[in-house]
Write an enzyme that holds these catalytic residues in place. Structure first.
Site, PDB file in Angstrom:
ATOM      1  N   ASP A   6      -2.605 -18.174   0.832  1.00 47.61           N
ATOM      2  CA  ASP A   6      -3.765 -18.833   0.210  1.00 47.61           C
ATOM      3  C   ASP A   6      -4.258 -19.977   1.100  1.00 47.61           C
ATOM      4  O   ASP A   6      -5.467 -20.142   1.317  1.00 47.61           O
ATOM      5  CB  ASP A   6      -3.440 -19.323  -1.217  1.00 47.61           C
ATOM      6  CG  ASP A   6      -2.048 -19.941  -1.337  1.00 47.61           C
ATOM      7  OD1 ASP A   6      -1.247 -19.835  -0.385  1.00 47.61           O
ATOM      8  OD2 ASP A   6      -1.761 -20.545  -2.386  1.00 47.61           O
TER       9      ASP A   6
ATOM     10  N   ASP B 253     -10.398  -9.256   7.978  1.00 45.60           N
ATOM     11  CA  ASP B 253     -11.838  -9.183   7.704  1.00 45.60           C
ATOM     12  C   ASP B 253     -12.447 -10.585   7.659  1.00 45.60           C
ATOM     13  O   ASP B 253     -13.554 -10.804   8.156  1.00 45.60           O
ATOM     14  CB  ASP B 253     -12.107  -8.461   6.377  1.00 45.60           C
ATOM     15  CG  ASP B 253     -12.264  -6.959   6.578  1.00 45.60           C
ATOM     16  OD1 ASP B 253     -12.007  -6.474   7.697  1.00 45.60           O
ATOM     17  OD2 ASP B 253     -12.651  -6.266   5.610  1.00 45.60           O
TER      18      ASP B 253
ATOM     19  N   LYS C 238       3.861 -15.365   1.519  1.00 43.20           N
ATOM     20  CA  LYS C 238       3.757 -16.049   0.225  1.00 43.20           C
ATOM     21  C   LYS C 238       5.189 -16.325  -0.232  1.00 43.20           C
ATOM     22  O   LYS C 238       5.620 -15.930  -1.319  1.00 43.20           O
ATOM     23  CB  LYS C 238       2.975 -15.141  -0.739  1.00 43.20           C
ATOM     24  CG  LYS C 238       2.571 -15.771  -2.041  1.00 43.20           C
ATOM     25  CD  LYS C 238       1.507 -16.832  -1.914  1.00 43.20           C
ATOM     26  CE  LYS C 238       1.251 -17.462  -3.266  1.00 43.20           C
ATOM     27  NZ  LYS C 238       0.490 -18.709  -3.186  1.00 43.20           N
TER      28      LYS C 238
ATOM     29  N   TYR D 205       0.820  -1.221   0.000  1.00 43.25           N
ATOM     30  CA  TYR D 205       0.000   0.000   0.000  1.00 43.25           C
ATOM     31  C   TYR D 205       0.852   1.269   0.000  1.00 43.25           C
ATOM     32  O   TYR D 205       0.366   2.342  -0.323  1.00 43.25           O
ATOM     33  CB  TYR D 205      -0.942   0.035   1.211  1.00 43.25           C
ATOM     34  CG  TYR D 205      -2.024  -1.036   1.178  1.00 43.25           C
ATOM     35  CD1 TYR D 205      -2.330  -1.706   0.010  1.00 43.25           C
ATOM     36  CD2 TYR D 205      -2.730  -1.374   2.331  1.00 43.25           C
ATOM     37  CE1 TYR D 205      -3.306  -2.687  -0.016  1.00 43.25           C
ATOM     38  CE2 TYR D 205      -3.711  -2.353   2.314  1.00 43.25           C
ATOM     39  CZ  TYR D 205      -3.984  -3.010   1.135  1.00 43.25           C
ATOM     40  OH  TYR D 205      -4.949  -3.984   1.106  1.00 43.25           O
TER      41      TYR D 205
END
Ligand code: NAD
Length: 361
Positions: free
Chosen positions: A226, A254, A194, A143
């Protein structure tokens, strides 16, 4: 002698002032029992600040926050301010606080309370007993890293670019927050990355493994993001504390929150360097649809105050006391509209606050 803590209150907009009032009353009422005292100062943030000063986070507010032991925030935002340019919208107050206070760690607990188990969309046996803390890096990663932007090449083809980068010090400081949080919980930490594809994740994993030697009492494991997303839905009870970067944490926190099924119950904490004030706030927004109607659930705000006691002020016994009182109120069948169930008694925000006050004394 009682310890005095200086707390800045940012009630913000919508249901903010209603739920903040309940949290402050609870803090005040438990204070003598734990030999604490609080000096509360209320400051403007969000739409309320725009109306008064033209800016979502006035300089005086940030100064007051910096000078306090912790900041208790409710929520900001509402339709009234939606047409303003983005740099002047209420949500800028949140970004300004993150930047201004250096809040690099976001702690999001997702605890399935036995009393609200049927609010989850997953089966009872899957979610019963779930108690997860997601520690998300908040100020780095994809971000914020550069280069970023939309660039046009010599053939007129546009290319969107973001960069996922972490430095060793950035990984170390979020890692330490996570290891220390795990120590205060079940002592089990899962680092999500990852690393099978991303070099940034390989460095992440390398540093987290390196840090682990300083925390021999914490059991560390690693999981690809994942798989972590699948495992959260398949068997969430395997997790205690999760640490991950900004993007993966945004999504997984979330997902973990939804295991609980009730947004009005979820607190959060954003922390900076040790010794600097953190910000404690509910996960939900300002709920303009129910603002001023005495319908809001104040429990996420109250549980945010409990997190403040635990993580900012090191007053775990007081935090435990508040959390236990919330459970007893729910046990007695009292509910606000958002968590209402058959056979329970429906209360407004004020009455829920009074029920809590009766429990915490
Ligand atoms: P929201 O969380 O405010 O509301 C979503 C739904 O949940 C609404 O139906 C609302 O009534 C309900 N709800 C939320 N909190 C509740 C509570 N404590 N008790 C009972 N019901 C509750 O999300 P939204 O509607 O998408 O956003 C409303 C405003 O809040 C927007 O301006 C948004 O930008 C802002 N917002 C602020 C924050 C923050 O301050 N951290 C976070 C999210 C959204």
């Amino acid at each position: 002698m009682s310890k005095n803590y200086k707390i800045t209150l940012l009630p913000g907009d919508g249901i903010g002032p209603e739920i903040m009032q309940v949290a402050v009353a609870v803090l005040q009422s438990i204070a003598p029992k734990f030999k604490l005292s609080f000096s509360f100062e209320t400051a403007l943030a969000g739409g309320a600040a725009i109306d008064e000063t033209g800016h979502p986070l006035p300089a005086e507010t940030l100064t007051l926050c910096r000078e306090s032991d912790a900041v208790l925030l409710a929520a900001v935002g509402g339709e009234k301010w939606d047409s303003l340019p983005s740099e002047l919208r209420p949500e800028q107050a949140l970004l300004g606080l993150r930047g201004g206070l250096g809040l690099f760690a976001n702690l999001r607990p997702a605890k399935v309370l036995p009393q609200l188990i049927d609010a989850s969309s997953l089966k009872r046996e899957v979610v019963e007993g779930v108690d997860i803390l997601v520690v998300r890096e908040l100020t780095g990663g994809i971000y914020f890293s550069k280069p970023k932007g939309i660039f046009t090449d010599e053939h007129g083809v546009r290319r969107g670019v973001n960069t996922m980068a972490y430095t060793e010090p950035e990984i170390d400081r979020i890692g330490r927050v996570a290891f220390e949080a795990a120590q205060k919980r079940q002592g089990v930490l899962c680092s999500v990355d990852k690393a099978n594809v991303l070099e940034v994740s390989q460095l992440w994993r390398d540093r987290i493994i390196h840090l682990a030697s300083e925390y021999p009492d914490v059991k560390l494991s690693h999981m690809y993001v994942d798989n972590a997303a699948m495992q959260l839905l398949r068997w969430p009870k395997q997790f205690d504390t999760i640490v991950t970067g900004n993007l993966f944490g945004d999504i997984l926190s979330d997902a973990a929150a939804m295991l609980t099924g009730s947004i009005g119950m979820l607190p959060s904490a954003s922390l900076g360097e040790p010794g600097t004030p953190g910000v404690f706030e509910p996960v939900h927004g300002s709920a303009p649809d129910i603002a001023g109607k005495d319908l809001a659930n104040p429990l996420a705000q109250v549980l945010s105050a409990a997190m403040m006691l635990r993580y900012a002020l090191n007053e775990s016994a007081a935090a435990d006391h508040i959390e236990a009182a919330v459970l007893r109120v729910l046990d007695s069948g009292k509910r606000t509209g958002d968590i209402m169930a058959a056979g329970c008694q429906k209360l407004g925000c004020k009455a829920m606050g009074e029920a809590l006050l009766a429990e915490v004394v």
